[in-house]
Design a protein around this motif. Sequence first.
Motif, short mmCIF file in Angstrom:
data_model
loop_
_atom_site.label_atom_id
_atom_site.label_comp_id
_atom_site.label_asym_id
_atom_site.label_seq_id
_atom_site.Cartn_x
_atom_site.Cartn_y
_atom_site.Cartn_z
N LEU A 88 35.67 28.02 40.06
CA LEU A 88 34.60 28.51 40.92
C LEU A 88 33.68 29.48 40.17
N LYS A 89 32.42 29.44 40.53
CA LYS A 89 31.44 30.36 39.95
C LYS A 89 30.76 31.14 41.07
N GLU A 90 30.23 32.28 40.75
CA GLU A 90 29.45 33.08 41.71
C GLU A 90 30.24 33.44 42.97
N VAL A 91 31.54 33.71 42.81
CA VAL A 91 32.32 34.19 43.95
C VAL A 91 31.97 35.65 44.18
N THR A 92 31.53 35.97 45.39
CA THR A 92 31.05 37.33 45.66
C THR A 92 32.01 38.16 46.48
N VAL A 93 33.04 37.55 47.04
CA VAL A 93 33.97 38.29 47.90
C VAL A 93 35.12 38.83 47.06
N GLY A 94 35.79 39.82 47.60
CA GLY A 94 36.94 40.40 46.94
C GLY A 94 38.19 39.56 47.08
N LYS A 95 39.26 40.02 46.42
CA LYS A 95 40.49 39.24 46.39
C LYS A 95 41.07 39.02 47.78
N ARG A 96 41.06 40.05 48.62
CA ARG A 96 41.68 39.91 49.94
C ARG A 96 40.95 38.87 50.79
N GLU A 97 39.62 38.93 50.81
CA GLU A 97 38.87 37.96 51.61
C GLU A 97 39.02 36.55 51.04
#
Length: 367
Positions: A88-97
């Motif tokens: 995946l690229k451009e993942v903007t959420v944190g680990k928990r989400e």
Amino acid sequence: MIVCMYEKNDENALPVEAKKKEVPLKKQSSDSQETQDKNKIVFFEGCKLAFDLEDLLRASAEILGKGTFGTTYKASLDENTTVVVKRLKEVTVGKREFEQQMEIVGRIKHENVDALRAYYYSKEEKLIVYDFYQQGSVSALLHGRRGEGRIPLDWESRLRIAIGAARGIAHIHAQHGGKLVHGNIKASNIFLNSQGYGCVSDIGLAILMSPIPPPATRAAGYRAPEVTDTRKSTHASDVYAFGVLLLELLTGKSPVPVAGSEEVMHLVRWVNSVVREEWTAEVFDVELLRYPNIEEEMVEMLQIGMACASRIPDQRPKMTEVVRMMEEIRHVNTGNAPSTESRSEVSTPTNYALDMMMMASTSVPPQ
């Protein structure tokens, strides 16, 4: 043993012969060993695969496509185990989400939904693992280059694909208290299950990514006109995308660029314009003309596709209604593949579908 998918999220639907290029996944990973040890691969219940991150990164990998959400690889872990890995690229959420969304998707078990088998999350690397389907995506089956072993999809196959995909999307919409949205429905994310029915993949990734402006994505031809932020897709926009997919199956024309063809059209507008001129027969794929006694079924499916692709979200049917209408065309039940023998009579198009078709054809402005 898992035998899973061949082409994930390949927007250009290139045939496999044109894309065989083995690359080491490990070269592109900058995670330290400490990070890898801390962030183990998470497997979902029912997955019979057994490997660690190092096994995955050392696997012989073939690039299958570069799509909206990342690069997809066919990874051979050993001679009996082949999986699809999406980086995946451009993942903007944190680990928990991220993990919460993966858990929601990973719990989905349905014959028309491609199972998420595992995922890996770290600061530098986000990977998801799916099954590998040898036949490839519906996009490749529909639009693969002629003369390279491509077998045209017959009407029975297209019906199975459409009915299966509709069932899968309807099931997705019922998950997580009715809050789950696919967000990226297109032919390159639909595969064929063991019964030849459509199987939906790449579920729920849109909300994890950076928003993509409408002109910037090659999947724009499936996007509902009201969607300006890919993270804010809805059930209604999924229905629109399914409608475009159904029109694609009926016409044989792609709403996005495909390899070997310069033809790109606004598929929904084109279909509506042809129907308005009462030239409906001109809509259908010429490859379907060889099959007898299917005209009524094709017209009924066209009506459903146009209803789904209405410009006005409130005028689109729910996916459960779409499934019902499609199954009534063939009087099929879940798990029963449509066959010529079962077509003793053809159901009359529902008044709902007819009304929706008329609304769709009058609500689309001319190009």
